[in-house]
Design an enzyme around this catalytic site. Structure first.
Site, PDB file in Angstrom:
ATOM      1  N   LYS A 195      -4.639  15.119  17.205  1.00  0.00           N
ATOM      2  CA  LYS A 195      -4.806  14.282  16.012  1.00  0.00           C
ATOM      3  C   LYS A 195      -6.228  13.726  16.030  1.00  0.00           C
ATOM      4  O   LYS A 195      -6.612  12.991  16.947  1.00  0.00           O
ATOM      5  CB  LYS A 195      -3.780  13.155  16.017  1.00  0.00           C
ATOM      6  CG  LYS A 195      -3.937  12.223  14.827  1.00  0.00           C
ATOM      7  CD  LYS A 195      -2.799  11.236  14.729  1.00  0.00           C
ATOM      8  CE  LYS A 195      -3.046  10.262  13.590  1.00  0.00           C
ATOM      9  NZ  LYS A 195      -1.974   9.284  13.457  1.00  0.00           N
ATOM     10  N   ARG A 217     -10.160   3.807  14.941  1.00  0.00           N
ATOM     11  CA  ARG A 217      -9.211   4.424  15.880  1.00  0.00           C
ATOM     12  C   ARG A 217      -9.902   5.390  16.851  1.00  0.00           C
ATOM     13  O   ARG A 217      -9.252   6.254  17.437  1.00  0.00           O
ATOM     14  CB  ARG A 217      -8.135   5.175  15.090  1.00  0.00           C
ATOM     15  CG  ARG A 217      -7.376   4.341  14.064  1.00  0.00           C
ATOM     16  CD  ARG A 217      -5.986   4.907  13.842  1.00  0.00           C
ATOM     17  NE  ARG A 217      -5.354   4.516  12.585  1.00  0.00           N
ATOM     18  CZ  ARG A 217      -4.892   3.309  12.306  1.00  0.00           C
ATOM     19  NH1 ARG A 217      -5.032   2.328  13.172  1.00  0.00           N
ATOM     20  NH2 ARG A 217      -4.297   3.076  11.138  1.00  0.00           N
ATOM     21  N   LYS A 248      -3.730  17.960  13.309  1.00  0.00           N
ATOM     22  CA  LYS A 248      -3.855  17.090  12.139  1.00  0.00           C
ATOM     23  C   LYS A 248      -5.256  16.519  12.056  1.00  0.00           C
ATOM     24  O   LYS A 248      -5.755  16.033  13.074  1.00  0.00           O
ATOM     25  CB  LYS A 248      -2.838  15.959  12.284  1.00  0.00           C
ATOM     26  CG  LYS A 248      -2.892  14.943  11.191  1.00  0.00           C
ATOM     27  CD  LYS A 248      -1.922  13.845  11.470  1.00  0.00           C
ATOM     28  CE  LYS A 248      -2.202  12.737  10.479  1.00  0.00           C
ATOM     29  NZ  LYS A 248      -1.592  11.511  10.836  1.00  0.00           N
ATOM     30  N   SER A 274      -3.098  13.300   3.630  1.00  0.00           N
ATOM     31  CA  SER A 274      -3.228  12.650   2.321  1.00  0.00           C
ATOM     32  C   SER A 274      -4.548  12.960   1.617  1.00  0.00           C
ATOM     33  O   SER A 274      -4.562  13.281   0.435  1.00  0.00           O
ATOM     34  CB  SER A 274      -3.056  11.140   2.484  1.00  0.00           C
ATOM     35  OG  SER A 274      -3.983  10.624   3.423  1.00  0.00           O
ATOM     36  N   TYR A 313       2.318  16.913   1.161  1.00  0.00           N
ATOM     37  CA  TYR A 313       2.743  16.152  -0.010  1.00  0.00           C
ATOM     38  C   TYR A 313       2.958  17.068  -1.211  1.00  0.00           C
ATOM     39  O   TYR A 313       3.437  16.622  -2.247  1.00  0.00           O
ATOM     40  CB  TYR A 313       1.713  15.050  -0.316  1.00  0.00           C
ATOM     41  CG  TYR A 313       1.509  14.138   0.876  1.00  0.00           C
ATOM     42  CD1 TYR A 313       2.429  13.122   1.162  1.00  0.00           C
ATOM     43  CD2 TYR A 313       0.441  14.317   1.759  1.00  0.00           C
ATOM     44  CE1 TYR A 313       2.265  12.319   2.286  1.00  0.00           C
ATOM     45  CE2 TYR A 313       0.270  13.510   2.870  1.00  0.00           C
ATOM     46  CZ  TYR A 313       1.189  12.515   3.127  1.00  0.00           C
ATOM     47  OH  TYR A 313       1.037  11.728   4.242  1.00  0.00           O
TER      48      TYR A 313
HETATM   49  C1  PBG Z   1      -0.014   6.845  11.761  1.00  0.00           C
HETATM   50  C2  PBG Z   1      -0.282   8.011  10.893  1.00  0.00           C
HETATM   51  C3  PBG Z   1      -1.381   8.275  10.051  1.00  0.00           C
HETATM   52  C4  PBG Z   1      -1.077   9.451   9.366  1.00  0.00           C
HETATM   53  C5  PBG Z   1       0.146   9.886   9.829  1.00  0.00           C
HETATM   54  N1  PBG Z   1       0.621   9.000  10.789  1.00  0.00           N
HETATM   55  C6  PBG Z   1      -2.585   7.487   9.749  1.00  0.00           C
HETATM   56  C7  PBG Z   1      -3.554   7.123  10.770  1.00  0.00           C
HETATM   57  O1  PBG Z   1      -3.551   7.621  11.897  1.00  0.00           O
HETATM   58  O2  PBG Z   1      -4.360   6.273  10.425  1.00  0.00           O
HETATM   59  C8  PBG Z   1      -1.928  10.085   8.314  1.00  0.00           C
HETATM   60  C9  PBG Z   1      -1.221  10.989   7.371  1.00  0.00           C
HETATM   61  C10 PBG Z   1      -1.970  11.335   6.135  1.00  0.00           C
HETATM   62  O3  PBG Z   1      -3.156  11.001   5.957  1.00  0.00           O
HETATM   63  O4  PBG Z   1      -1.350  11.963   5.280  1.00  0.00           O
HETATM   64  N2  PBG Z   1      -0.703   6.774  12.932  1.00  0.00           N
END
Ligand code: PBG
Length: 328
Positions: A195, A217, A248, A274, A313
């Protein structure tokens, strides 16, 4: 041997031929639909930056799940927006928190729909970070206890798959152990393994109300420049017991998906996040691209790169189109 002996266009001549030689075919079985649930009744708030996606109250969520399942979508990923947030994100692992309540309600009405519970602290903490903060730093080992607690609570409420997205080291092993100790030996873990710390999550943070109040983060999510590190993350998660590993975001990270596919035999999920969704929606709204063709092209590319499953989505829109096609 080259031209004129070889002519690549021979197999592209008609639609039937093209159908015969298509290497990658998107299926509704590949799709996971991410959804947001919040407290209240009869709530269906559209997320401005993600047209067609909503924050649902549980009653409305159940309806949406029914629709998705009827369209053939096999699984949903659930994110919660709690009534209150605190330092320790206690609503993330409360037995009567928004996610366990939603899981029980959906499981009761649509028992066969696969419910994947995202496990993270960022929607539940007042500071918006994915773990316990001590001295301005997200403390890895202190966070693990809460993640495993939440995982057991969700499995007990009906989650079919547990999906930790926090990026703490060692969480997969700790969660596997906790699930097994509590009798959930058959509950798989879908680990958000690679991620990346991505600006493509922007619209999600509006949807989940999870923007960090300070800092970023970068001390737990991965540097977008790194590829070997992503493979190490995946390797460690598999060693710790991940059943499915995730990359991701998806679109800017197709190389990671492709390398992971070659190197590992575990199923790979990719999250079409997203920002990837909203870019397409925005450009389509401007009349600059064709939404249906572009979204299909993107999802097909993610599958071609090696993803076995795609969180998107676009799930409902694509499933609708596929259903229409099968009928004709
Ligand atoms: C939570 C999380 C996030 C997403 C999925 N789980 C956001 C983040 O890490 O800030 C993002 C999913 C998306 O952008 O569709 N940690």
């Amino acid at each position: 041997m080259s031209f004129p002996i070889n002519r690549m266009r021979r197999l592209r001549r008609t639609e039937i031929l093209r159908n015969m030689f298509r290497e990658t075919e998107l299926s509704v079985n590949d799709l996971i639909y991410p959804m947001f649930v919040r407290p209240g009744k009869k709530v269906k708030n559209e997320i401005k930056s993600m047209p067609g996606n909503y924050q649902f109250s549980i009653d409305m969520l159940v309806k949406e799940c029914e629709e998705a399942f009827k369209l053939g979508i096999p699984a949903i990923m659930l994110f919660g927006i709690p009534a209150q947030k605190d330092e320790k994100g206690s609503q993330a692992y409360a037995k009567n928190g928004i996610i366990p309540k939603a899981l029980r309600a959906v499981k009761k009405e649509i028992p066969d729909l696969i419910l994947i519970a995202d496990v993270c602290m960022c929607e539940y903490t007042s500071h918006g970070h994915c773990g316990i903060v001590a001295g301005g730093y997200v403390n890895n080992d202190k966070t693990l206890k809460f993640l495993s607690k939440a995982s057991v609570v969700y499995a007990d409420a009906g989650a079919d798959i547990i999906a930790p997205s926090d990026m703490m080291d060692g969480r997969v092993g700790v969660i596997r152990k906790a699930l097994d100790l509590n009798g959930f030996i058959n509950t798989p873990i879908m680990a958000y393994s690679a991620k990346f710390c991505s600006a493509f999550y922007g619209p999600f943070r509006e949807a989940a109300q999870s923007t960090p109040r300070f800092g970023d983060r970068k001390s737990y999510q991965m540097d977008p420049a790194n590829s070997r590190e992503a493979l190490r993350e995946i390797e460690l998660d598999i060693e710790e017991g991940a059943d499915i590993v995730m990359v991701k975001p998806a679109l800017a990270y197709l190389d990671i998906i492709s390398k992971a596919k070659i190197k590992f035999s575990a199923p790979i999920a990719a999250y079409n996040v997203s920002g990837e969704f909203s870019m397409v929606k925005a450009a389509a709204k401007m009349g600059w691209i064709d939404e249906e063709t572009v979204s299909r092209e993107i999802l097909t590319s993610i599958k071609r790169a090696g993803a076995d499953l795609i969180l998107t989505y676009f799930a409902k829109d694509i499933a609708k189109k596929m259903k229409g096609k099968n009928k004709s």
